[in-house]
Write a protein that holds these residues in place. Sequence first.
Motif, PDB file in Angstrom:
ATOM      1  N   THR A 152       5.364   2.233   7.274  1.00 57.67           N
ATOM      2  CA  THR A 152       4.755   3.436   7.849  1.00 57.67           C
ATOM      3  C   THR A 152       3.306   3.537   7.384  1.00 57.67           C
ATOM      4  O   THR A 152       2.945   3.053   6.305  1.00 57.67           O
ATOM      5  N   ILE A 153       2.496   4.175   8.223  1.00 56.94           N
ATOM      6  CA  ILE A 153       1.088   4.371   7.876  1.00 56.94           C
ATOM      7  C   ILE A 153       0.963   5.330   6.697  1.00 56.94           C
ATOM      8  O   ILE A 153       0.070   5.193   5.862  1.00 56.94           O
ATOM      9  N   LEU A 154       1.872   6.307   6.616  1.00 62.39           N
ATOM     10  CA  LEU A 154       1.841   7.235   5.486  1.00 62.39           C
ATOM     11  C   LEU A 154       2.055   6.490   4.176  1.00 62.39           C
ATOM     12  O   LEU A 154       1.365   6.759   3.175  1.00 62.39           O
ATOM     13  N   GLY A 155       2.987   5.550   4.154  1.00 59.92           N
ATOM     14  CA  GLY A 155       3.217   4.773   2.939  1.00 59.92           C
ATOM     15  C   GLY A 155       2.001   3.962   2.532  1.00 59.92           C
ATOM     16  O   GLY A 155       1.628   3.924   1.353  1.00 59.92           O
ATOM     17  N   ALA A 227      -1.481  -4.753  -0.168  1.00 59.01           N
ATOM     18  CA  ALA A 227      -0.434  -3.732  -0.036  1.00 59.01           C
ATOM     19  C   ALA A 227      -0.041  -3.545   1.420  1.00 59.01           C
ATOM     20  O   ALA A 227       1.150  -3.387   1.744  1.00 59.01           O
ATOM     21  N   ALA A 228      -1.033  -3.568   2.309  1.00 53.25           N
ATOM     22  CA  ALA A 228      -0.727  -3.397   3.728  1.00 53.25           C
ATOM     23  C   ALA A 228       0.112  -4.550   4.259  1.00 53.25           C
ATOM     24  O   ALA A 228       0.949  -4.362   5.148  1.00 53.25           O
ATOM     25  N   VAL A 233       5.524  -4.310   8.411  1.00 49.28           N
ATOM     26  CA  VAL A 233       5.960  -5.443   9.234  1.00 49.28           C
ATOM     27  C   VAL A 233       5.448  -5.272  10.657  1.00 49.28           C
ATOM     28  O   VAL A 233       4.773  -6.138  11.202  1.00 49.28           O
ATOM     29  N   ARG A 234       5.758  -4.131  11.256  1.00 44.75           N
ATOM     30  CA  ARG A 234       5.302  -3.867  12.628  1.00 44.75           C
ATOM     31  C   ARG A 234       4.029  -3.027  12.655  1.00 44.75           C
ATOM     32  O   ARG A 234       3.174  -3.237  13.504  1.00 44.75           O
ATOM     33  N   THR A 239      -6.622  -5.344   8.722  1.00 45.12           N
ATOM     34  CA  THR A 239      -6.819  -6.460   7.788  1.00 45.12           C
ATOM     35  C   THR A 239      -5.552  -7.301   7.661  1.00 45.12           C
ATOM     36  O   THR A 239      -5.605  -8.530   7.669  1.00 45.12           O
ATOM     37  N   ALA A 240      -4.401  -6.643   7.549  1.00 38.64           N
ATOM     38  CA  ALA A 240      -3.139  -7.379   7.439  1.00 38.64           C
ATOM     39  C   ALA A 240      -2.828  -8.112   8.739  1.00 38.64           C
ATOM     40  O   ALA A 240      -2.315  -9.237   8.722  1.00 38.64           O
TER      41      ALA A 240
END
Length: 285
Positions: A152-155, A227-228, A233-234, A239-240
Amino acid sequence: MTTDTISTAADTPKAAGFISSRRWLLWSGIAALCAWVLVPIYLVALGALGGRQGVYIWPKTGLPTGISLEPFILFLKTEGVVQSFLNSLGAAGITVALSILLGAPAGYALARYDFRGKDSYRLLVLLTRAFPLAILALPLTVSFIRLGLYDTILGVGLIHTVLALPFAALVTHGIFLGVPKELEEAAWVFGCTRIQAFFKVVAPLALPGIVATAVFAFVISWNEVFAASVLTVRNRTLTAYLLTVLSESPMHYRFAGGLMLILPSVVFIFAVRRYLFAIWGISSK
């Protein structure tokens, strides 16, 4: 003519020469710094907008020919690029917001209040960056899966906030130290509460430093890749995504990805430049 006058007249050319040398060194250093920053950006842009020819042409020309937006547009049309770009913006926005909302009060408390263990606390804030993120990757992944924050983007934004928050607290601490406490006390005398005095007196004076902290947090989040990559995954950030997808892509696509990474940071810094200039007393008009 006295001896002092003769001595002064003799020293004047030497002083003028010394000042001229210092000025030349200053402008030479500025030119070298600008070249150090701008030349790589120019080469990346040339490779992104010039296609294969722009990448491999040598020697590089000052005014390149054959520049076209087509390679960059084709890169944008690649599946997943736009979504990953939006994911990066979302993670960076969360990082900036949380870094300011948590770091600024911590910096203000360090600047205004004396409490036991204050120096140790500042040291511990810095020591949080002493642990390599790779060591924490596995426990973070397990914890995020249990909490429902994995992929998740929040994570990702929370992890980036952890990376940016120590410096945000220490930078705002220095900014608030530069705001005279007497101004707050004057606001209290005229009937303001502590919170009102902060928002009406302290915050406007500290705004340039807070904006600089926001820029720092944005850049940390936007450029972070480890970290990203581990925690998504999705919903990968740009950058990732580029790390996994463009490893076997043509060189001009890689340059287009590099330009895509550079532009938002440049635009963001340009948008808040007047606050950054205010730190050094430079007018942006």
